[in-house]
Motif scaffolding. Structure first.
Motif, PDB file in Angstrom:
ATOM      1  N   SER A  15       0.812  -1.215   0.000  1.00 36.76           N
ATOM      2  CA  SER A  15       0.000   0.000   0.000  1.00 36.76           C
ATOM      3  C   SER A  15       0.842   1.261   0.000  1.00 36.76           C
ATOM      4  O   SER A  15       0.382   2.316  -0.403  1.00 36.76           O
ATOM      5  N   THR A  16       2.096   1.173   0.448  1.00 35.93           N
ATOM      6  CA  THR A  16       2.939   2.365   0.473  1.00 35.93           C
ATOM      7  C   THR A  16       3.490   2.699  -0.891  1.00 35.93           C
ATOM      8  O   THR A  16       3.798   3.847  -1.165  1.00 35.93           O
ATOM      9  N   GLY A  17       3.658   1.707  -1.763  1.00 39.14           N
ATOM     10  CA  GLY A  17       4.112   1.959  -3.121  1.00 39.14           C
ATOM     11  C   GLY A  17       5.583   2.263  -3.224  1.00 39.14           C
ATOM     12  O   GLY A  17       6.315   2.322  -2.257  1.00 39.14           O
ATOM     13  N   ILE A  18       6.008   2.499  -4.444  1.00 36.10           N
ATOM     14  CA  ILE A  18       7.414   2.683  -4.774  1.00 36.10           C
ATOM     15  C   ILE A  18       7.992   3.964  -4.197  1.00 36.10           C
ATOM     16  O   ILE A  18       9.168   4.023  -3.863  1.00 36.10           O
ATOM     17  N   ALA A  19       7.199   5.022  -4.057  1.00 31.61           N
ATOM     18  CA  ALA A  19       7.708   6.308  -3.605  1.00 31.61           C
ATOM     19  C   ALA A  19       8.248   6.236  -2.185  1.00 31.61           C
ATOM     20  O   ALA A  19       9.175   6.949  -1.833  1.00 31.61           O
ATOM     21  N   ALA A  20       7.670   5.393  -1.336  1.00 31.77           N
ATOM     22  CA  ALA A  20       8.100   5.305   0.048  1.00 31.77           C
ATOM     23  C   ALA A  20       9.166   4.235   0.259  1.00 31.77           C
ATOM     24  O   ALA A  20       9.696   4.121   1.340  1.00 31.77           O
ATOM     25  N   ALA A  21       9.463   3.474  -0.756  1.00 32.78           N
ATOM     26  CA  ALA A  21      10.393   2.361  -0.602  1.00 32.78           C
ATOM     27  C   ALA A  21      11.839   2.841  -0.646  1.00 32.78           C
ATOM     28  O   ALA A  21      12.202   3.679  -1.446  1.00 32.78           O
ATOM     29  N   ALA A  22      12.657   2.306   0.251  1.00 34.12           N
ATOM     30  CA  ALA A  22      14.084   2.573   0.202  1.00 34.12           C
ATOM     31  C   ALA A  22      14.745   1.575  -0.736  1.00 34.12           C
ATOM     32  O   ALA A  22      15.808   1.817  -1.261  1.00 34.12           O
ATOM     33  N   ASP A  23      14.088   0.443  -0.938  1.00 34.13           N
ATOM     34  CA  ASP A  23      14.604  -0.603  -1.802  1.00 34.13           C
ATOM     35  C   ASP A  23      13.572  -0.844  -2.914  1.00 34.13           C
ATOM     36  O   ASP A  23      12.415  -1.124  -2.627  1.00 34.13           O
ATOM     37  N   VAL A  24      13.972  -0.701  -4.157  1.00 36.17           N
ATOM     38  CA  VAL A  24      13.085  -0.907  -5.296  1.00 36.17           C
ATOM     39  C   VAL A  24      13.454  -2.245  -5.917  1.00 36.17           C
ATOM     40  O   VAL A  24      14.576  -2.427  -6.382  1.00 36.17           O
ATOM     41  N   ARG A  25      12.508  -3.168  -5.903  1.00 32.32           N
ATOM     42  CA  ARG A  25      12.758  -4.511  -6.434  1.00 32.32           C
ATOM     43  C   ARG A  25      12.300  -4.569  -7.882  1.00 32.32           C
ATOM     44  O   ARG A  25      11.128  -4.349  -8.174  1.00 32.32           O
ATOM     45  N   VAL A  26      13.233  -4.900  -8.777  1.00 42.59           N
ATOM     46  CA  VAL A  26      12.950  -4.956 -10.211  1.00 42.59           C
ATOM     47  C   VAL A  26      13.196  -6.374 -10.706  1.00 42.59           C
ATOM     48  O   VAL A  26      14.250  -6.951 -10.455  1.00 42.59           O
ATOM     49  N   LEU A  27      12.209  -6.913 -11.409  1.00 40.82           N
ATOM     50  CA  LEU A  27      12.324  -8.219 -12.059  1.00 40.82           C
ATOM     51  C   LEU A  27      12.482  -7.951 -13.545  1.00 40.82           C
ATOM     52  O   LEU A  27      11.678  -7.236 -14.134  1.00 40.82           O
ATOM     53  N   SER A  28      13.525  -8.494 -14.151  1.00 44.95           N
ATOM     54  CA  SER A  28      13.824  -8.190 -15.550  1.00 44.95           C
ATOM     55  C   SER A  28      14.214  -9.437 -16.322  1.00 44.95           C
ATOM     56  O   SER A  28      14.836 -10.347 -15.780  1.00 44.95           O
ATOM     57  N   VAL A  29      13.864  -9.431 -17.611  1.00 46.81           N
ATOM     58  CA  VAL A  29      14.358 -10.475 -18.502  1.00 46.81           C
ATOM     59  C   VAL A  29      15.845 -10.226 -18.761  1.00 46.81           C
ATOM     60  O   VAL A  29      16.322  -9.095 -18.686  1.00 46.81           O
ATOM     61  N   GLY A  30      16.544 -11.279 -19.089  1.00 42.44           N
ATOM     62  CA  GLY A  30      17.989 -11.190 -19.258  1.00 42.44           C
ATOM     63  C   GLY A  30      18.458 -10.395 -20.459  1.00 42.44           C
ATOM     64  O   GLY A  30      19.557  -9.849 -20.457  1.00 42.44           O
ATOM     65  N   SER A  31      17.633 -10.305 -21.482  1.00 37.82           N
ATOM     66  CA  SER A  31      18.092  -9.650 -22.710  1.00 37.82           C
ATOM     67  C   SER A  31      18.414  -8.177 -22.520  1.00 37.82           C
ATOM     68  O   SER A  31      19.143  -7.611 -23.320  1.00 37.82           O
ATOM     69  N   VAL A  32      17.912  -7.562 -21.460  1.00 36.93           N
ATOM     70  CA  VAL A  32      18.180  -6.138 -21.236  1.00 36.93           C
ATOM     71  C   VAL A  32      18.996  -5.899 -19.973  1.00 36.93           C
ATOM     72  O   VAL A  32      19.093  -4.764 -19.499  1.00 36.93           O
ATOM     73  N   GLN A  33      19.622  -6.929 -19.445  1.00 35.53           N
ATOM     74  CA  GLN A  33      20.277  -6.790 -18.156  1.00 35.53           C
ATOM     75  C   GLN A  33      21.429  -5.791 -18.148  1.00 35.53           C
ATOM     76  O   GLN A  33      21.640  -5.099 -17.142  1.00 35.53           O
ATOM     77  N   VAL A  34      22.173  -5.667 -19.229  1.00 39.96           N
ATOM     78  CA  VAL A  34      23.279  -4.705 -19.247  1.00 39.96           C
ATOM     79  C   VAL A  34      22.741  -3.285 -19.085  1.00 39.96           C
ATOM     80  O   VAL A  34      23.205  -2.520 -18.243  1.00 39.96           O
ATOM     81  N   ALA A  35      21.729  -2.950 -19.876  1.00 40.96           N
ATOM     82  CA  ALA A  35      21.123  -1.619 -19.783  1.00 40.96           C
ATOM     83  C   ALA A  35      20.424  -1.439 -18.441  1.00 40.96           C
ATOM     84  O   ALA A  35      20.521  -0.371 -17.820  1.00 40.96           O
ATOM     85  N   ALA A  36      19.721  -2.465 -17.968  1.00 46.18           N
ATOM     86  CA  ALA A  36      18.998  -2.359 -16.698  1.00 46.18           C
ATOM     87  C   ALA A  36      19.959  -2.137 -15.535  1.00 46.18           C
ATOM     88  O   ALA A  36      19.677  -1.343 -14.633  1.00 46.18           O
TER      89      ALA A  36
END
Length: 192
Positions: A15-36
């Motif tokens: 309920s607090t969302g991304i704005a209040a988070a000190a840690d942002v968890r991102v799930l990504s496909v491998g094809s963009v991992q260098v840029a990510a």
């Protein structure tokens, strides 16, 4: 939206969302991992938030989303639309992040094929002795896009006998050893 675009879906699992988070968890496909990884580092410096980037194959995304909270998902349009339709993503959260395509790699020191126009690209593929590409049996990978490009160009049947699928590392190794003349993979996966 074009199939080559990559979308971000914000998965606000708390309920607090991304704005209040000190840690942002991102799930990504491998094809963009260098840029990510580069974007995550820049984001960390600019905001003080910490990005935890988890890189997986497209097939692993549903299981990871079902078992773990993530603030953001980076995947292909097709995958994002599927997750959106399944109700996994926050409605209205899909945002274009980048566009990619299929690139060509040849052995170091080999003549670089002229792929500057669609006709020259087709001619280069038809002239190649052997080709390796991403596996089309793996959803949302470069092999699916490659097969679609080759079919649209009208040369898929003409090169089938000399083309074979491989994962990225194996494809690069085959080209580096000279066992395969040319590789076709996502441009974001190709070394500079």
């Amino acid at each position: 939206m074009h199939g080559k675009a990559i979308l971000i879906g914000l998965l606000l699992m708390t309920s607090t969302g991304i704005a209040a988070a000190a840690d942002v968890r991102v799930l990504s496909v491998g094809s963009v991992q260098v840029a990510a990884r580069a974007l995550a580092a820049d984001f960390n410096k600019a905001t003080g938030h910490t990005v935890t980037l988890t890189v997986v194959t497209p097939n692993q995304i549903p299981r990871r989303l079902a078992g773990e909270p993530f603030d953001m998902l980076i995947a292909s349009v097709a995958a994002m639309e599927g997750h959106d339709q399944a109700g996994v993503l926050r409605p209205g959260s899909l945002k274009p992040l980048a566009r990619g395509g299929i690139g060509v790699i040849v052995r170091d020191g080999a003549a670089v094929p002229d792929v500057s126009t669609p006709e020259r690209f087709k001619a280069a593929l038809l002239a190649a002795r052997s080709i390796v590409h991403g596996n089309p049996a793996v959803p949302n990978q470069s092999g699916v896009v490659t097969m679609r490009i080759l079919a649209k160009a009208g040369i898929l049947d003409a090169i089938k006998a000399k083309a074979r699928p491989a994962d990225l590392a194996d494809g690069f190794a085959l080209v580096a050893k000279g066992e395969v003349e040319m590789a076709l993979f996502n441009t974001v996966e190709l070394p500079a």
